[in-house]
Design a protein around this motif. Structure first.
Motif, PDB file in Angstrom:
ATOM      1  N   ILE B  78       0.826  -1.217   0.000  1.00 23.80           N
ATOM      2  CA  ILE B  78       0.000   0.000   0.000  1.00 23.80           C
ATOM      3  C   ILE B  78       0.861   1.269   0.000  1.00 23.80           C
ATOM      4  O   ILE B  78       1.990   1.285   0.462  1.00 23.80           O
ATOM      5  N   LEU B  80       0.030   5.332   1.146  1.00 25.02           N
ATOM      6  CA  LEU B  80      -1.003   6.163   1.792  1.00 25.02           C
ATOM      7  C   LEU B  80      -0.601   7.633   1.741  1.00 25.02           C
ATOM      8  O   LEU B  80       0.550   7.987   2.024  1.00 25.02           O
ATOM      9  N   HIS B 149       7.291   2.965  -4.331  1.00 27.69           N
ATOM     10  CA  HIS B 149       7.438   1.515  -4.488  1.00 27.69           C
ATOM     11  C   HIS B 149       6.359   0.933  -5.411  1.00 27.69           C
ATOM     12  O   HIS B 149       6.164  -0.276  -5.449  1.00 27.69           O
ATOM     13  N   GLN B 150       5.681   1.813  -6.156  1.00 27.75           N
ATOM     14  CA  GLN B 150       4.633   1.411  -7.094  1.00 27.75           C
ATOM     15  C   GLN B 150       3.646   0.429  -6.452  1.00 27.75           C
ATOM     16  O   GLN B 150       3.514  -0.719  -6.876  1.00 27.75           O
ATOM     17  N   PRO B 151       2.930   0.884  -5.422  1.00 30.88           N
ATOM     18  CA  PRO B 151       2.065  -0.034  -4.681  1.00 30.88           C
ATOM     19  C   PRO B 151       0.818  -0.422  -5.479  1.00 30.88           C
ATOM     20  O   PRO B 151       0.258   0.421  -6.184  1.00 30.88           O
ATOM     21  N   PRO B 152       0.380  -1.649  -5.373  1.00 23.53           N
ATOM     22  CA  PRO B 152      -0.855  -2.041  -6.054  1.00 23.53           C
ATOM     23  C   PRO B 152      -2.100  -1.393  -5.441  1.00 23.53           C
ATOM     24  O   PRO B 152      -3.133  -1.321  -6.091  1.00 23.53           O
ATOM     25  N   GLU B 177      -3.605   6.918 -13.415  1.00 22.06           N
ATOM     26  CA  GLU B 177      -2.507   5.973 -13.677  1.00 22.06           C
ATOM     27  C   GLU B 177      -2.578   4.767 -12.745  1.00 22.06           C
ATOM     28  O   GLU B 177      -2.306   3.639 -13.133  1.00 22.06           O
ATOM     29  N   GLN B 178      -2.958   5.043 -11.475  1.00 21.08           N
ATOM     30  CA  GLN B 178      -3.052   3.955 -10.499  1.00 21.08           C
ATOM     31  C   GLN B 178      -4.052   2.898 -10.968  1.00 21.08           C
ATOM     32  O   GLN B 178      -3.874   1.703 -10.737  1.00 21.08           O
ATOM     33  N   GLU B 181      -3.601  -0.692 -13.365  1.00 18.23           N
ATOM     34  CA  GLU B 181      -3.477  -2.068 -12.866  1.00 18.23           C
ATOM     35  C   GLU B 181      -3.883  -2.203 -11.410  1.00 18.23           C
ATOM     36  O   GLU B 181      -4.227  -3.285 -10.965  1.00 18.23           O
ATOM     37  N   GLY B 182      -3.819  -1.107 -10.674  1.00 17.90           N
ATOM     38  CA  GLY B 182      -3.980  -1.212  -9.226  1.00 17.90           C
ATOM     39  C   GLY B 182      -5.369  -0.855  -8.723  1.00 17.90           C
ATOM     40  O   GLY B 182      -6.330  -0.737  -9.493  1.00 17.90           O
TER      41      GLY B 182
END
Lengths: 232, 205
Positions: B78, B80, B149-152, B177-178, B181-182
């Motif tokens: 994650i 935040l 960290h490019q979190p999903p 952008e998120q 895929e996320g």
């Protein structure tokens, strides 16, 4: 995005070292804990010197006073590691980037380095200014100080985590620390006395066993409890 | 890899006061959860529970990869951004971000986040202490910290707080952008902060 690549599983060791280095860099920049420790050591040893005056003190009393200086200096500085995170509001930031176990061991490493430096400084000043304090069995003294430092750091770290969210942190820390550190204090005082009396290394094995048991117990309890203390 | 996030029958109370109860949701990749409610309704409390920094009184939050039964650690999946999240003020953005990477064992990839820093307009002030930043610039550092960290799963509490018009546009772009895929979780008083949402939790006092 390649999440498989990016969701890196940092080893506990690497995460702990990263937290230790972060704390150390922060300490070198702010000097909160180091200043407090140095001031307390200098003040305590000055008071001991004034109190003794030209009169000598027994080796037992001097061994006890050495650890009194360490205890009060430690109480002034070792809580900073968790209290600073709470005061700056960065506890949550830390929770978001690292596992509780990594935080515990990172903070433990930081406190251990502080305690070792503190003990070296206290012993240096003590030896320089109190001529009656002569170490006769160095092996006992070194092992006592080393194990005592680890025990001090372990207990101080978990107590700091507990009191960090309380309103009366300054008062609560020594009050809570004293009963928890008492077995450790009694043992290191005894070990130091044996070192100054010139006892054989074998005579201090009982003290070392107690110190190792204390360290194992405190670290194990900290490891089990820290998740609950840290999260809510 | 796909990741799903669900909250099951969540309840949170402080002493005898129940903040909310019976909150459930289930998010699949490319979906957005919108959390709304008046001040004091528990939006931030729910965000903290979803982020894994607060334990619910009852119920649980589960993040699971669809092809695996293993439950990943929340801090690795994650990001935040919230008004109550603080950066290390004595450090520069570079030091804060390097810490976020090194603690996750991703130190070598700092150069790869250059486009993100450029987009957030942080490149010119990467080495200034965060304590010298305005609230808007601090908010940009928080976005870098959350996304590095490019979190999903990206979780945003009051995402537009302290941002100027350019900043608001930028955040909308990051949210878009998120969702390539996320997953996205947004708590806000202003429903226009999000272009679309797939599920909504409305909290009341």
């Amino acid at each position: 995005m390649g999440y498989d690549r990016n969701i890196a599983k940092a080893s506990l060791w690497q995460a702990s070292v990263a937290i230790f280095l972060k704390d150390w860099k922060s300490e070198l920049r702010t000097r909160y804990a180091i200043s407090a420790l140095v001031m307390f050591v200098v003040t305590t040893i000055s008071i001991i010197l004034f109190a003794l005056g030209s009169e000598g003190a027994s080796v037992s009393a001097l061994s006890g006073m050495l650890w009194v200086a360490v205890f009060f200096a430690a109480m002034s500085g070792l809580s900073r590691t968790f209290v600073a995170e709470e005061e700056r509001g960065t506890s949550m930031t830390l929770q978001l980037v690292a596992s509780p176990t990594a935080v515990l061991f990172g903070k433990l490493m930081f406190n251990l380095v502080l305690v070792v430096c503190l003990n070296a400084f206290v012993v240096l000043l003590y030896s320089a200014f109190i001529s009656e304090f002569v170490i006769r069995t160095y092996s006992i003294f070194v092992v006592t100080v080393l194990l005592g430092s680890i025990g001090f750091a372990a207990a101080a770290t978990i107590i700091a985590a507990i009191i960090a969210r309380a309103n009366t942190k300054g008062t609560l820390y020594p009050v809570l620390a004293f009963p928890i550190l008492l077995p450790l204090l009694l043992t290191v005082i005894n070990g130091t006395r044996l070192a100054t009396e010139g006892a054989f290394f074998e005579e201090a094995l009982g003290e070392f066993n107690i110190l190792v048991s204390y360290i194992v117990a405190v670290v194990a309890v900290s490891y089990i409890l820290f998740d609950y203390i840290w999260k809510d | 890899m796909t990741l799903e996030l669900s909250g099951r029958n969540l309840k949170k109370g402080f002493n005898r006061r129940v903040i909310f109860e019976r909150i459930s949701f289930s998010l699949k990749p490319r979906q957005t959860l919108l959390i709304t409610g008046p001040n004091g309704s528990g939006k931030s409390t729910l965000i903290k529970i979803i982020s894994g920094v607060l334990t619910p009184t009852d119920g649980q939050v589960v993040a699971q990869r669809s092809e695996s039964t293993a439950v990943p650690q929340m801090h690795s999946i994650i990001g935040l951004v919230s008004p109550y999240l603080q950066m290390y003020d004595e450090f520069s953005p570079r030091e804060n971000l390097q810490f976020a990477l090194s603690v996750r064992n991703m130190k070598s990839s700092f150069h790869s986040v250059s486009p993100l820093l450029e987009k957030l307009q942080l490149k010119g002030r990467l080495d200034d202490p965060v304590k010298t930043f305005s609230s808007g610039m601090k908010q940009r550092v928080k976005y870098a910290f959350a996304l590095i960290h490019q979190p999903p799963i990206l979780i945003l509490d009051e995402p537009m707080a302290n941002l100027d018009a350019d900043g608001i546009e930028l955040v909308k772009e990051l949210m878009h952008e998120q969702l390539h895929e996320g997953l996205l979780v947004v708590a806000t008083n202003d429903i226009t902060d999000v272009d679309r949402h797939d599920q909504q939790v409305t909290l009341g006092i």
